[in-house]
Design an enzyme around this catalytic site. Structure first.
Site, PDB file in Angstrom:
ATOM      1  N   ARG B  20       5.168  44.104 -17.327  1.00 29.61           N
ATOM      2  CA  ARG B  20       4.380  44.138 -16.091  1.00 29.61           C
ATOM      3  C   ARG B  20       5.386  43.858 -15.200  1.00 29.61           C
ATOM      4  NH1 ARG B  20       0.317  39.807 -17.933  1.00 29.61           N
ATOM      5  NH2 ARG B  20       2.314  38.879 -18.817  1.00 29.61           N
ATOM      6  N   ASN B  38      -1.835  43.055 -19.270  1.00 31.15           N
ATOM      7  CA  ASN B  38      -1.802  43.195 -20.774  1.00 31.15           C
ATOM      8  C   ASN B  38      -3.237  43.374 -21.085  1.00 31.15           C
ATOM      9  OD1 ASN B  38       0.924  43.066 -20.891  1.00 31.15           O
ATOM     10  ND2 ASN B  38       0.701  40.700 -21.476  1.00 31.15           N
TER      11      ASN B  38
END
Ligand code: FE
Ligand code: MG
Ligand code: ZN
Ligand code: ZN
EC number: 6.2.-.-
Lengths: 339, 786
Positions: B20, B38
């Site tokens: 990320r 996520n």
């Protein structure tokens, strides 16, 4: 293995293992389901008038008919008497049904009947009715006997698997595996260094003495086919309890141990005919042991484990180092598992 | 240029690897807006900006992945534009789609270089902090309680981050941005050294110094490692190692070694480049290596008696690095368990259960969520093969191309020894870590837990259960007693398909599956020399026509296993069964047998064989090894699996003999029975002549190779797959593969999954896929994978 329609009966179906369990579950019980057969007990307790009568039946197919420590006649009486005793009943009357194979020597039958009479006298039961059939040569193993018996319950306890409670002590009435090993040795002509004799014995007197001593017995089970392990697994399942047994606390004679090692058998799974396990409240274990110690048949009694708080219906066998394995029913035949 | 908004669905190894922040950095670099999060399928991105820029952004994502990540799929879909001013990382969304099972979980990995540098830098705030980690390393599978992979769903939730750690965790430019197990000495887990009563001796850094001192003094220490406790003791101290063996009741099985560094390891073991990179892999497996024979080898012979190999590993965590730096000598590092049980993971449990083994307990307060043993690997035919797949490798999924099973979810319960369980959804197969022998209560509980975990993590609802055929297996019983439909798959068929799965192969193939014991029923006829139609198999030649039919085409001639399972512990019983089959009652007068039994034992053995008392038929190559080991006087007992077979392998290494013994083959009802009798006759003859056991062992192994080659030639199938525990034997595997290749066969071996029963669950799944067993997608109640 669930029983399928096209399957035929195999020897394994009579071994007291998983195959037999499934045969009963899938083929037999569905047709005779009622309050008694659903109890998972060796006998049925019937209320007749004001009496509580216990009723059971058993068939005896053993080869050889005479073996060290006993014979089929003695087995036929003690087996049924013991099933009655496991409800805490006083055994009273037995039937005797004989299936004779053409060619059986009369002197053999004579000896078996003498033995039955002696066993009846020892246990105080009367053989009151019976039947005789003869089958063609080759259609029977010399002699099969069926006995049914009734006994009377003279106490107010409920003795059944459902009564097994967490914290109960598990008492075993003596060493295990002698009957099965004695039979196998004499049938197969196996010569062991140390002699093996069956443990075949009547159990009604130690049980009645246990009750007389005031022990609040929760459950009793005699060890037959499938031995100690199978009896415990059955009780764990029908009571829904987890049982823990200390391997080292279970008495096994040196001769049984030695023979089992040579044959590759586990004494915990070998048949007995004069042993039982008793589930009693922990605080009464000492009282129970003291009562059992007075009877020569149960002098070797010992606490072998206890009922845990666990919620899994299973039997845990603990070794001296604390490692724990699970006892399972045998599938039918003993087969190697190790890769 | 016109603005667009795209949704990217990225699956693969994309959680807990710094994916990320990587996306965030790129988005900012391109000046794009949107967010990344996520979810249970992997990572989801919404990105907005000029269409062409979005294209380059996606290209960069594909090219510049974080080191531990792997992209299996990246799907793009267009969305309508939204009002927003920046790009951000969103907290995992609990409401997100959770049906799909493709989210992947990472294994536990050894510290990265950057973390190690901090731990050795006196100026760093993590100087000597044993639980240092970042997005490129550290614990994962061992701490995960549920998905998605967020700190709150791991056992690190018990440690609120200090402000410094929190800052790193929030800083998109930091190596620890969203490193879920991030910790430091102020806020993270703490070390403690306990005595056997559980009393604290010392905490913090002092615990490592004290532990090192105790070990150098000959003590045995139970240390809480990544996936469970390890028992450590000085590998150069024979007395200490002997004490460990006695206390653990492990008389002969080789013990693993833990080295401070590669340099020290090299003094005791010979390494090739592949072995070296395997040792240094962040998974840090135990690697089986050839021990150096020079006298300078300080490792006591107690570590691996009679074994020319050593199993060695390098530190797999910060704690290991610090301890090994302090002791600076190789240690024995063996699983902290009781025989047959999973390793202890809990401090109190370890204190109780390992109390009679360990003198001290080096513990910490980060909970281990599931036991993960050290993985074991070796190099065979120039390729890495895992012999035990656990820490560092589990739970990475394997994808089987073209796998579908009609969109059904499958669950496989594996075998009973070295058990693993597996589940599949579409192309993905999730195989559990090594669970162990299901006879033990704790393994059985772990088996059930692992099945539950697979279902929960990957959102799987099995439609079918696959299991072995052995009626005595607990894994089989579990499957048959479960309410779902089940399918039994023959043990060696599962072995065969496990190795085909690894190569994603579906075409015509010959499988050679050799092991110790696998249940097999023969339809109709009884097995020669037995009163049962059941055979304990272990020398299978199987053919797969590539279209739906597996056939048993060859096997060794069966012989009785005297005393069933007992014969597996006593190799001499295999010898008795073999000799009796070959020469009848004459066997009992043969000196080779008389040497192995007391007369009174032999009398009973003879009667058992004559009357078939507990003498199931067996056609296992493993048991043939046992028989030969007994006859050659190489082994009297199997105290651990494969002990006698290993003795034969190691003995054969001493010989350069090339020839083989004679053998014959006979076709029986379509099955090619390979008869070992001529070999036995010759072997006994040589034994009588006083030929060295090593030379006989070598000729025996050469004979097996010849049997393999001849049978493979009969089967005339070019693609050959080897599986089963016997193919952990290096000489046999390498010579057999070489001989097969010399005749034009293409030989395939295991890589990521063990040749032993640890691969059975995977094989069961692949077989079901290949056969289309469950391919009735229209079936009622079938769960469709999306
Ligand atoms: Fe196997
Ligand atoms: Mg009965
Ligand atoms: Zn790192
Ligand atoms: Zn901190």
């Amino acid at each position: 293995m669930p029983v399928t329609q096209d399957e035929a009966i195999r020897l394994g179906h009579g071994s007291g293992g998983v195959m037999m369990q499934h045969l009963l579950r899938d083929v037999v019980f569905p047709h005779i389901a009622n309050q008694w057969t659903s109890q998972g007990h060796d006998s049925a307790t019937l209320a007749i008038g004001n009496s509580k009568v216990v009723f059971t039946t058993d068939s005896f197919v053993v080869s050889p008919l005479f073996f060290p420590g006993g014979d089929i006649g003695e087995l036929a009486v003690y087996g049924t008497v013991n099933d009655l005793a496991m409800s805490g009943a006083r055994p009273l009357y037995l039937s005797c049904s004989l299936i004779l194979e053409e060619g059986l020597s009369l002197s053999v039958l004579e000896r078996v009947m003498q033995s039955m009479a002696r066993a009846a006298a020892v246990t105080g039961v009367q053989l009151v009715t019976g039947d005789t059939k003869v089958v063609e040569r080759g259609k029977g193993d010399g002699l099969f006997i069926n006995t049914s018996g009734i006994g009377l319950i003279e106490h107010s306890l409920e003795i059944a698997p459902q009564r097994i409670d967490s914290g109960d002590s598990i008492i075993l009435s003596g060493d295990v595996g002698r009957h099965g090993m004695a039979i196998m040795a004499s049938r197969e002509g196996l010569e062991f260094e140390m002699p093996l004799a069956s443990d075949c014995a009547p159990l009604q007197s130690p049980v009645l003495e246990l009750l007389a001593a005031g022990v609040e017995v929760h459950c009793l089970r005699d060890l037959t086919r499938g031995g100690l392990a199978t009896a415990l697994v059955e009780l764990a399942e029908s009571s829904g309890r987890e049982l823990a047994v200390q391997e080292a606390a279970v008495p096994v004679t040196e001769s049984v141990q030695g023979a089992c090692e040579l044959l590759g058998l586990d004494p915990f799974y070998v048949a007995n005919e004069g042993r039982f396990v008793a589930f009693v409240p922990r605080e009464q274990a000492a009282l129970a042991l003291a009562a059992l110690a007075k009877n020569p048949l149960t002098r070797g009694s010992a606490v072998i484990g206890n009922v845990t708080e666990g919620t899994h219906a299973q039997v845990i066998l603990q070794n001296s180092l604390g490692s724990e394995r699970l006892l399972d029913r045998l599938p039918g035949e003993m087969l190697p598992r190790i890769c | 240029m016109k603005a667009e908004r795209w949704q990217l669905d990225i699956s693969g190894l994309v959680q807990g690897v710094g994916f990320r922040p990587h996306v965030l950095r790129l988005a900012r670099e391109f000046g794009l807006t949107g967010w990344v999060a996520n979810n249970s399928q992997g990572v989801q991105v919404e990105i907005q900006g000029p269409g062409a820029t979005l294209g380059s952004f996606v290209q960069r994502i594909r090219q510049e992945r974080p080191p531990l990540s792997r992209i299996d799929a990246l799907q793009i879909s267009k969305l309508s534009l939204q009002e927003e001013g920046a790009f951000s990382i969103r907290q995992s969304d609990d409401h997100c789609e959770r049906k799909n099972a493709a989210a992947t979980l990472l294994p536990d990995l050894a510290p990265c270089e950057a973390c190690l540098r901090e731990m050795t830098d006196p100026g760093d705030r993590r100087f000597q902090y044993p639980f240092t980690n970042c997005t490129h390393c550290g614990p994962r599978f061992s701490i995960v309680e549920q998905l998605p992979y967020d700190r709150a769903n791991t056992s690190m939730k018990a440690f609120p981050m200090c402000s410094e750690c929190e800052r790193e965790y929030r800083d998109t430019g930091d190596r620890r941005f969203h490193a879920e197990p991030n910790a430091c000495g102020t806020c993270g887990p703490k070390l403690q050294l306990l005595d056997r009563q559980g009393k604290s001796i010392v905490t913090g850094r002092g615990a490592i110094t004290e532990t090192a001192a105790a070990i150098l003094d000959g003590a045995i220490v139970a240390m809480k490692s990544v996936g469970g406790f390890q028992l450590l003791t000085d590998a150069t101290n024979a007395k200490a190692v002997r004490r460990l063996r006695q206390r653990k009741q492990r008389p002969a099985k080789p013990l693993a070694l833990l080295y401070p560094d590669l340099e020290t390891l090299r003094k005791d073991c010979r390494l090739n480049r592949l072995e070296q990179s395997l040792l240094l892999n962040q998974a840090r497996p135990i690697v089986l290596l050839a021990a150096r024979r020079n006298p300078g080898n300080r490792i006591t012979a107690e570590v691996a008696p009679g074994n020319p190999n050593l199993g060695a590993m390098l530190p797999c965590s910060g704690l290991h690095h610090l301890l090994m730096a302090a002791v600076n000598t190789p240690l024995v590092a063996t699983s902290g368990n009781l025989a047959g049980e999973p390793i202890c993971t809990d401090n109190a449990e370890a204190l109780e259960r390992l109390n009679h083994i360990a003198d001290y307990f080096l513990v910490h307060d980060r909970a281990i969520v599931r036991p993960l043993d050290d993985s074991v690997a070796r190099v065979l035919r120039g390729q890495r093969v895992l012999l035990r797949r656990a820490r560092g490798y589990a739970p990475l999924p394997i994808s089987i191309a073209g796998g579908s099973a009609g969109g059904l979810h499958l669950l496989a319960t594996g075998g009973d020894l070295k058990n693993t369980v597996a589940a599949s959804c579409g192309e993905q197969v999730f195989v559990s870590q090594h669970i162990g022998d299901l006879q033990s209560r704790r393994s059985r509980a772990l088996f059930e837990q692992s099945i539950t975990d697979l279902g929960q993590y990957y959102r799987l609802k099995p439609d079918h259960i696959l299991c072995d055929q052995h009626p005595g297996y607990a894994s089989t019983r579990w499957a048959t007693e479960h309410a779902l439909p089940h399918k039994m798959i023959q043990h060696h068929v599962a072995h065969f398909f496990s190795v085909m799965a690894e190569h994603n192969y579906r075409g015509r193939a010959l499988g050679i599956c050799w092991d110790g014991t696998g249940y097999g029923e023969t339809e109709g006829s009884k097995v020669a020399g037995s009163d049962l139609s059941v055979e304990i198999r272990g020398s299978e030649f199987l053919t797969w026509d590539g279209a739906g039919k597996v056939e048993r085409t060859g096997a060794l001639r069966p012989f009785p296993l005297v005393g069933g399972e007992r014969a597996i512990r006593e190799p001499r019983r295999c010898a008795a069964g073999l000799l009796y089959t070959a020469m009848g009652t004459g066997a009992f007068g043969h000196p080779a047998l008389r040497n192995l039994f007391l007369p009174e034992e032999l009398r009973v053995i003879e009667q058992m064989l004559r009357r078939q008392v507990n003498t199931p038929a067996c056609s296992s190559a493993g048991r043939l090894f046992d028989a030969v080991a007994a006859l050659l006087g190489l082994a009297t007992e199997n105290t651990f699996e494969g002990q006698a077979a290993m003795a034969v392998e190691f003995s054969a290494r001493e010989s350069s003999r090339r020839g083989h013994f004679p053998f014959t083959m006979e076709r029986q009802e379509g099955l090619l029975r390979v008869d070992w009798q001529p070999m036995l006759v010759e072997l006994l003859h040589e034994l009588e002549q006083g030929v060295a056991p090593a030379d006989i062992a070598a000729a025996f192994q050469n004979t097996l190779v010849e049997m393999i080659v001849t049978t493979a030639t009969e089967a005339s199938c070019k693609q050959v797959f080897l599986s089963g525990g016997v193919f952990q034997n290096r000489i046999l595997t390498e010579t057999a593969a070489e001989a097969l290749e010399a005749r034009g066969f293409v030989v395939h071996c295991h890589r990521d999954f063990p040749p032993n029963d640890g691969g059975i669950a995977l094989g069961q799944i692949y077989y079901a896929h290949a056969m289309g067993i469950c391919d009735r997608s229209a079936e009622e109640g079938a769960t469709q994978c999306v």
